[in-house]
Write a protein that holds these residues in place. Sequence first.
Motif, PDB file in Angstrom:
ATOM      1  N   LEU A  25       0.613  -1.539  -0.073  1.00 53.53           N
ATOM      2  CA  LEU A  25       0.099  -0.611  -0.364  1.00 53.53           C
ATOM      3  C   LEU A  25       1.313   1.758   0.030  1.00 53.53           C
ATOM      4  CD1 LEU A  25      -2.695  -1.621   2.518  1.00 53.53           C
ATOM      5  CD2 LEU A  25      -2.580  -1.475   0.175  1.00 53.53           C
ATOM      6  N   PRO A  26       0.617   2.634  -0.835  1.00 48.73           N
ATOM      7  CA  PRO A  26       1.313   3.274  -0.922  1.00 48.73           C
ATOM      8  C   PRO A  26       1.355   3.867  -0.045  1.00 48.73           C
ATOM      9  CG  PRO A  26       0.252   3.406  -2.919  1.00 48.73           C
ATOM     10  CD  PRO A  26      -0.147   2.077  -1.574  1.00 48.73           C
ATOM     11  N   ALA A  27       2.775   5.331   0.473  1.00 48.94           N
ATOM     12  CA  ALA A  27       1.910   6.508   1.792  1.00 48.94           C
ATOM     13  C   ALA A  27       1.300   6.843   1.916  1.00 48.94           C
ATOM     14  CB  ALA A  27       4.000   6.285   2.404  1.00 48.94           C
ATOM     15  N   HIS A  28       0.887   7.541   0.826  1.00 52.82           N
ATOM     16  CA  HIS A  28       0.352   8.206   0.630  1.00 52.82           C
ATOM     17  C   HIS A  28      -1.438   8.258  -0.184  1.00 52.82           C
ATOM     18  CE1 HIS A  28       2.730  11.023   2.761  1.00 52.82           C
ATOM     19  NE2 HIS A  28       4.135  11.193   1.535  1.00 52.82           N
ATOM     20  N   GLY A  29      -2.258   8.872  -0.354  1.00 51.44           N
ATOM     21  CA  GLY A  29      -3.314   8.575  -1.262  1.00 51.44           C
ATOM     22  C   GLY A  29      -4.709   8.321  -0.105  1.00 51.44           C
ATOM     23  N   ALA A  30      -4.129   7.650   0.964  1.00 49.52           N
ATOM     24  CA  ALA A  30      -5.711   6.613   1.038  1.00 49.52           C
ATOM     25  C   ALA A  30      -6.571   6.008   0.073  1.00 49.52           C
ATOM     26  CB  ALA A  30      -6.965   7.936   1.564  1.00 49.52           C
ATOM     27  N   GLY A  31      -7.797   6.048   0.103  1.00 46.31           N
ATOM     28  CA  GLY A  31      -8.026   5.411  -0.724  1.00 46.31           C
ATOM     29  C   GLY A  31      -7.937   5.486  -2.024  1.00 46.31           C
ATOM     30  N   PHE A  32      -7.737   6.325  -2.292  1.00 50.85           N
ATOM     31  CA  PHE A  32      -7.409   6.575  -4.296  1.00 50.85           C
ATOM     32  C   PHE A  32      -5.358   5.163  -4.167  1.00 50.85           C
ATOM     33  CE2 PHE A  32      -4.252   9.293  -6.714  1.00 50.85           C
ATOM     34  CZ  PHE A  32      -4.789   8.714  -7.744  1.00 50.85           C
ATOM     35  N   GLY A  33      -4.466   6.215  -2.742  1.00 48.89           N
ATOM     36  CA  GLY A  33      -3.563   4.406  -3.165  1.00 48.89           C
ATOM     37  C   GLY A  33      -3.834   3.339  -3.326  1.00 48.89           C
ATOM     38  N   LYS A  34      -4.762   2.589  -2.372  1.00 47.23           N
ATOM     39  CA  LYS A  34      -5.192   1.056  -2.367  1.00 47.23           C
ATOM     40  C   LYS A  34      -5.742   0.915  -3.862  1.00 47.23           C
ATOM     41  CE  LYS A  34      -4.925   1.836   2.566  1.00 47.23           C
ATOM     42  NZ  LYS A  34      -6.827   2.101   3.953  1.00 47.23           N
ATOM     43  N   ALA A  35      -6.379   1.808  -4.211  1.00 41.72           N
ATOM     44  CA  ALA A  35      -6.721   1.783  -4.975  1.00 41.72           C
ATOM     45  C   ALA A  35      -5.973   0.724  -6.652  1.00 41.72           C
ATOM     46  CB  ALA A  35      -7.959   2.519  -6.502  1.00 41.72           C
ATOM     47  N   ALA A  36      -4.896   1.568  -6.803  1.00 42.52           N
ATOM     48  CA  ALA A  36      -3.760   1.410  -7.080  1.00 42.52           C
ATOM     49  C   ALA A  36      -2.930   0.759  -6.764  1.00 42.52           C
ATOM     50  CB  ALA A  36      -2.453   3.138  -7.352  1.00 42.52           C
ATOM     51  N   ALA A  37      -2.953   0.009  -5.438  1.00 42.92           N
ATOM     52  CA  ALA A  37      -2.272  -1.135  -4.551  1.00 42.92           C
ATOM     53  C   ALA A  37      -2.989  -2.550  -5.262  1.00 42.92           C
ATOM     54  CB  ALA A  37      -2.225  -1.094  -3.619  1.00 42.92           C
ATOM     55  N   VAL A  38      -4.047  -2.454  -5.636  1.00 45.41           N
ATOM     56  CA  VAL A  38      -5.238  -3.440  -6.775  1.00 45.41           C
ATOM     57  C   VAL A  38      -4.703  -4.697  -7.198  1.00 45.41           C
ATOM     58  CG1 VAL A  38      -7.214  -4.525  -7.285  1.00 45.41           C
ATOM     59  CG2 VAL A  38      -7.438  -2.725  -5.594  1.00 45.41           C
ATOM     60  N   CYS A  39      -3.416  -3.905  -8.733  1.00 48.44           N
ATOM     61  CA  CYS A  39      -2.089  -4.471  -8.645  1.00 48.44           C
ATOM     62  C   CYS A  39      -1.571  -5.252  -8.680  1.00 48.44           C
ATOM     63  CB  CYS A  39      -1.890  -2.998 -10.241  1.00 48.44           C
ATOM     64  SG  CYS A  39      -0.716  -3.752 -11.072  1.00 48.44           S
ATOM     65  N   LEU A  79       2.984   8.121  -4.891  1.00 51.59           N
ATOM     66  CA  LEU A  79       1.755   8.219  -3.645  1.00 51.59           C
ATOM     67  C   LEU A  79       2.939   7.579  -2.579  1.00 51.59           C
ATOM     68  CD1 LEU A  79      -1.432   7.101  -5.222  1.00 51.59           C
ATOM     69  CD2 LEU A  79      -0.689   9.607  -5.085  1.00 51.59           C
ATOM     70  N   ASP A  80       4.109   7.636  -3.420  1.00 52.10           N
ATOM     71  CA  ASP A  80       5.037   7.058  -2.555  1.00 52.10           C
ATOM     72  C   ASP A  80       6.514   8.038  -2.742  1.00 52.10           C
ATOM     73  OD1 ASP A  80       4.426   4.698  -0.973  1.00 52.10           O
ATOM     74  OD2 ASP A  80       5.152   2.889  -2.726  1.00 52.10           O
ATOM     75  N   GLY A  81       5.950   8.909  -2.521  1.00 54.94           N
ATOM     76  CA  GLY A  81       7.397   9.851  -2.502  1.00 54.94           C
ATOM     77  C   GLY A  81       8.151   9.685  -3.662  1.00 54.94           C
ATOM     78  N   GLU A  82       8.142   8.985  -4.853  1.00 54.14           N
ATOM     79  CA  GLU A  82       9.343   8.730  -5.574  1.00 54.14           C
ATOM     80  C   GLU A  82       9.449   9.355  -6.580  1.00 54.14           C
ATOM     81  OE1 GLU A  82       9.367   4.166  -6.063  1.00 54.14           O
ATOM     82  OE2 GLU A  82       9.180   3.587  -4.234  1.00 54.14           O
TER      83      GLU A  82
END
Length: 283
Positions: A25-39, A79-82
Amino acid sequence: MQEPSLQLDWTAYDAYGAGDAYAHLPAHGAGFGKAAAVCIGSRSCQRTDAKGVMCPSFRATQDSSHSTQHRAAMLRAALDGELGERPFEDPRLHEALDLCVACKGCKRECPNGVDMALLRTEALALGLGEAATRTAQQAWLLEEYLAREFKPGELPWQALPDPSPPVLVHGHCHQKAFGAMKALRKVLGGVPGLQVQFIDSSCCGMAGAFGYEAEHHAISMTMAEAELLPAVRAASADTWLLANGTSCRHQIHDGAQREARHLAQLLRAALPATPVGPAAPTP
């Protein structure tokens, strides 16, 4: 980096990844970040067979950087600041999202249901707000409305003029991704004697304004030539081509020099010549 200012509702993803050590799960973005982490990197979006919709840009370029998997990875990196303090202005993210035609094929065909079209909208949008949400909830395709509101036999369709022409159907990406092809089949099935064949195709390549842009023209035509245009060219001259998508009809016209109809035009041809219903009162 600061938490991004989100415009869309991502609360459906709030519980995603809870207790899963491999969710990344990304460090930022809340549900948006979790939606990206579905992949989860299965790379089903990088398949090379000709089945389904996902992923038209990868299928056209054969470049993994133009796949759903890579786009999701870049969003997680942002979202991880990279990608620095202003990640959504980073050209690397723009390049990853550039050839996404928002077909939503990944939402339907990815094993985990990655909704890259919505993720891309959030990354690029934006100020859509509540008004856009209300409009979306009240928007129906014609075939969805007819299939929902009327039972078989309630609409006065008649057979098309004899001999009834064969009909070749190309469904646009929204119809396929949201399951509206079932409604289209149901409505077409209500026209007596109609001979219907559906093209098994991915995105037509036009994708709204995408194919009109000079920098995307070549990739747009590559997508169209994968399945759609060869099927159209192989159709007999008396075949009616049906394509509800405006941009799909433009692509067929420009790429194969054939005219495609909207469903409404076919249904109009199947209406009786005289009005159906009670006779008008005598003055």
